[in-house]
Design an enzyme around this catalytic site. Structure first.
Site, PDB file in Angstrom:
ATOM      1  N   GLY A   1       0.806  -1.209   0.000  1.00  0.00           N
ATOM      2  CA  GLY A   1       0.000   0.000   0.000  1.00  0.00           C
ATOM      3  C   GLY A   1       0.841   1.263   0.000  1.00  0.00           C
ATOM      4  O   GLY A   1       2.015   1.223  -0.376  1.00  0.00           O
ATOM      5  N   ALA A   2       0.222   2.391   0.417  1.00  0.00           N
ATOM      6  CA  ALA A   2       0.836   3.720   0.306  1.00  0.00           C
ATOM      7  C   ALA A   2       1.349   3.873  -1.122  1.00  0.00           C
ATOM      8  O   ALA A   2       2.512   4.203  -1.360  1.00  0.00           O
ATOM      9  CB  ALA A   2       1.941   3.913   1.338  1.00  0.00           C
TER      10      ALA A   2
ATOM     11  N   HIS B   1       4.445   2.115  -8.000  1.00  0.00           N
ATOM     12  CA  HIS B   1       3.484   1.012  -8.010  1.00  0.00           C
ATOM     13  C   HIS B   1       2.615   1.086  -9.268  1.00  0.00           C
ATOM     14  O   HIS B   1       2.296   0.067  -9.866  1.00  0.00           O
ATOM     15  CB  HIS B   1       2.562   1.089  -6.787  1.00  0.00           C
ATOM     16  CG  HIS B   1       3.256   0.912  -5.482  1.00  0.00           C
ATOM     17  ND1 HIS B   1       3.421   1.943  -4.588  1.00  0.00           N
ATOM     18  CD2 HIS B   1       3.836  -0.173  -4.913  1.00  0.00           C
ATOM     19  CE1 HIS B   1       4.048   1.491  -3.512  1.00  0.00           C
ATOM     20  NE2 HIS B   1       4.331   0.220  -3.685  1.00  0.00           N
TER      21      HIS B   1
ATOM     22  N   GLU C   1      12.432  -2.772  -9.184  1.00  0.00           N
ATOM     23  CA  GLU C   1      13.881  -2.976  -9.011  1.00  0.00           C
ATOM     24  C   GLU C   1      14.496  -2.110  -7.920  1.00  0.00           C
ATOM     25  O   GLU C   1      15.679  -2.251  -7.641  1.00  0.00           O
ATOM     26  CB  GLU C   1      14.611  -2.717 -10.331  1.00  0.00           C
ATOM     27  CG  GLU C   1      14.488  -3.888 -11.279  1.00  0.00           C
ATOM     28  CD  GLU C   1      15.433  -3.809 -12.451  1.00  0.00           C
ATOM     29  OE1 GLU C   1      15.899  -2.686 -12.761  1.00  0.00           O
ATOM     30  OE2 GLU C   1      15.678  -4.849 -13.068  1.00  0.00           O
TER      31      GLU C   1
ATOM     32  N   SER D   1       9.389   5.958  -3.181  1.00  0.00           N
ATOM     33  CA  SER D   1       9.258   4.994  -2.089  1.00  0.00           C
ATOM     34  C   SER D   1       8.114   5.458  -1.189  1.00  0.00           C
ATOM     35  O   SER D   1       7.919   6.670  -1.004  1.00  0.00           O
ATOM     36  CB  SER D   1      10.552   4.976  -1.267  1.00  0.00           C
ATOM     37  OG  SER D   1      10.322   4.366  -0.012  1.00  0.00           O
ATOM     38  N   SER D   2       7.404   4.510  -0.626  1.00  0.00           N
ATOM     39  CA  SER D   2       6.317   4.866   0.302  1.00  0.00           C
ATOM     40  C   SER D   2       6.878   5.599   1.505  1.00  0.00           C
ATOM     41  O   SER D   2       6.170   6.356   2.173  1.00  0.00           O
ATOM     42  CB  SER D   2       5.591   3.606   0.771  1.00  0.00           C
ATOM     43  OG  SER D   2       5.109   2.908  -0.345  1.00  0.00           O
ATOM     44  N   ARG D   3       8.164   5.382   1.788  1.00  0.00           N
ATOM     45  CA  ARG D   3       8.770   6.025   2.959  1.00  0.00           C
ATOM     46  C   ARG D   3       9.101   7.501   2.713  1.00  0.00           C
ATOM     47  O   ARG D   3       9.370   8.230   3.671  1.00  0.00           O
ATOM     48  CB  ARG D   3      10.050   5.288   3.360  1.00  0.00           C
ATOM     49  CG  ARG D   3       9.790   3.909   3.920  1.00  0.00           C
ATOM     50  CD  ARG D   3      11.048   3.327   4.525  1.00  0.00           C
ATOM     51  NE  ARG D   3      10.741   2.195   5.389  1.00  0.00           N
ATOM     52  CZ  ARG D   3      10.645   0.944   4.979  1.00  0.00           C
ATOM     53  NH1 ARG D   3      10.844   0.657   3.716  1.00  0.00           N
ATOM     54  NH2 ARG D   3      10.351  -0.020   5.809  1.00  0.00           N
TER      55      ARG D   3
END
Ligand code: PAF
Length: 282
Positions: A31-32, A37, A148, A186-188
């Protein structure tokens, strides 16, 4: 698009597709969701009759409870994005549904999982193998799509697929998607402070410069030292590791010739307290 919460429901929905020999594409996610994605989902949409995207923050792959607690969760926005991408089924199960009892399986992943992320995050790859093997078994996809950015994760998932006999399934690795300034999506990234966000693109800059360093005749050890030094010189950034490895075996190389499958440099950097990863092919 239908949102599916249980494994039984997923089985029911996919049964007709299987009968008609329709191809199923699986995109596993936590998710996020972001444009990285989206690129996986769009590719899956092009290459398969049915697209399933799983959205599940898998507790067994977090070796740090704080990381699990603070992992961004944006279910509504995720569902909206998946709907807009023409996904057939968004599989969004609960932890109890996926792990009705603790998963005690230990996968013999071997050397691919022992270095870099494997060394820094004990148990992480075993947790990834647990959830991805479950998702493969539930969905039985023709193809599964992975980004990747998590370069080593793909090697580990290939190993798990070999161990578990998922032989008729294609693991498709997809290129990293970046912000305009080079930061890997990145979700972060949403957890970066404004200052942290400003310095983050230096990771990509230094990796790109390392291509020239290799071309100028530097050895892997020299490139490794230079990359680490340059990243650590940026205020707010701290390299956790930088390794130059064979692109399939994930083993560190001492000379460029040793990388028979191509060389890739994999880096993990703390930007404040946010752990970012990136990589580059040489
Ligand atoms: O890369 C991720 O988001 C996760 O590790 C994955 C593959 C979805 C398994 O939870």
């Amino acid at each position: 698009m239908e949102i599916i919460k249980t494994i039984a429901e997923l089985e029911n929905k996919l049964a007709p597709a299987r009968k008609e020999a329709k191809s199923i594409g699986l995109v596993p996610t936590m998710g996020a969701l972001h444009a990285g994605h989206r690129s996986l989902v769009e590719r899956a949409r092009k290459e398969n009759d049915i697209v399933v995207v799983s959205v599940f923050v898998n507790p067994t792959q977090f070796n740090n409870p704080d990381d699990l607690r603070t992992y961004p969760r944006t279910e509504e926005a995720d569902a909206a994005m998946l709907e807009a991408c023409g996904v057939d089924y968004a599989f969004m199960p609960s932890v109890e549904e996926v792990y009705p009892e603790p998963d005690t399986r230990i996968f013999a992943l071997g050397p691919v999982a022992e270095v870099m992320e494997g060394a820094m995050r004990p148990g992480h790859f075993n947790g990834v193998a647990q959830i991805v093997s479950k998702l493969f078994a539930m969905t039985r996809p023709a193809r599964a799509y992975f980004g990747e950015k998590d370069f080593q994760q793909i090697a580990v998932i290939r190993k798990m697929a070999e161990l578990e006999g998922f032989t008729d399934l294609e693991i498709v690795d997809c290129p990293i998607v970046r912000e305009e300034d080079g930061l890997a999506l990145s979700s972060r990234n949403v957890r970066l402070t404004p200052e942290g966000r400003k310095v983050a693109p230096n990771i990509r800059r230094v990796l790109l410069e390392s291509l020239d360093e290799k071309a100028s005749g530097m050895t892997p050890a020299e490139v490794k030292a230079s990359v680490t030094k340059k990243i650590d010189a940026v205020p707010g950034l701290r390299t956790e590791y930088y390794e130059i490895v064979d692109a399939l075996t994930m083993q560190p190389i001492a000379s460029w010739d040793e990388a028979t499958n191509g060389a890739v440099g994999c880096v993990t950097v703390y930007d404040g307290d946010v752990r970012l990863i990136d990589n580059i092919r040489y």
